[in-house]
Design a protein around this motif. Structure first.
Motif: not given
Length: 87
Positions: A11-17, A63-64
């Motif tokens: 899964r992509v490590p998600w952030d707002d930046k 999912k990936t």
């Protein structure tokens, strides 16, 4: 045939930046968007761009793909603004 020395996360490590993961996989995101636009199959995209075997792990590969495609789209809609600001 990866585009980054970093492995593809499930899964992509998600952030707002934009994250270091995004920077490392930016080329992969572009390839994902191009492949989808060209009508490539999900199986082909998983194998060639995300280095996942959709036969051995269909749900995991799916999912990936969903995770990385969502992030690629986010990069086009929002993330690119941070890239334009960064040196």
């Amino acid at each position: 045939m990866g585009t980054s020395p970093l492995p593809v996360a499930d899964r992509v490590p998600w952030d707002d930046k934009i994250t270091p993961y995004d920077r490392a996989h930016f080329g992969r995101y572009l390839r994902l968007l191009d492949a989808v636009d060209a009508g490539a199959s999900s199986d082909e995209i998983c194998r060639t761009i995300l280095e996942r075997d959709p036969i051995a792990d269909f749900e995991g590969a799916k999912k990936t793909l969903e995770s990385h495609l969502a992030r690629a789209r986010w990069m086009c809609e929002q993330g690119y603004k941070d890239m334009l600001k960064s040196p």
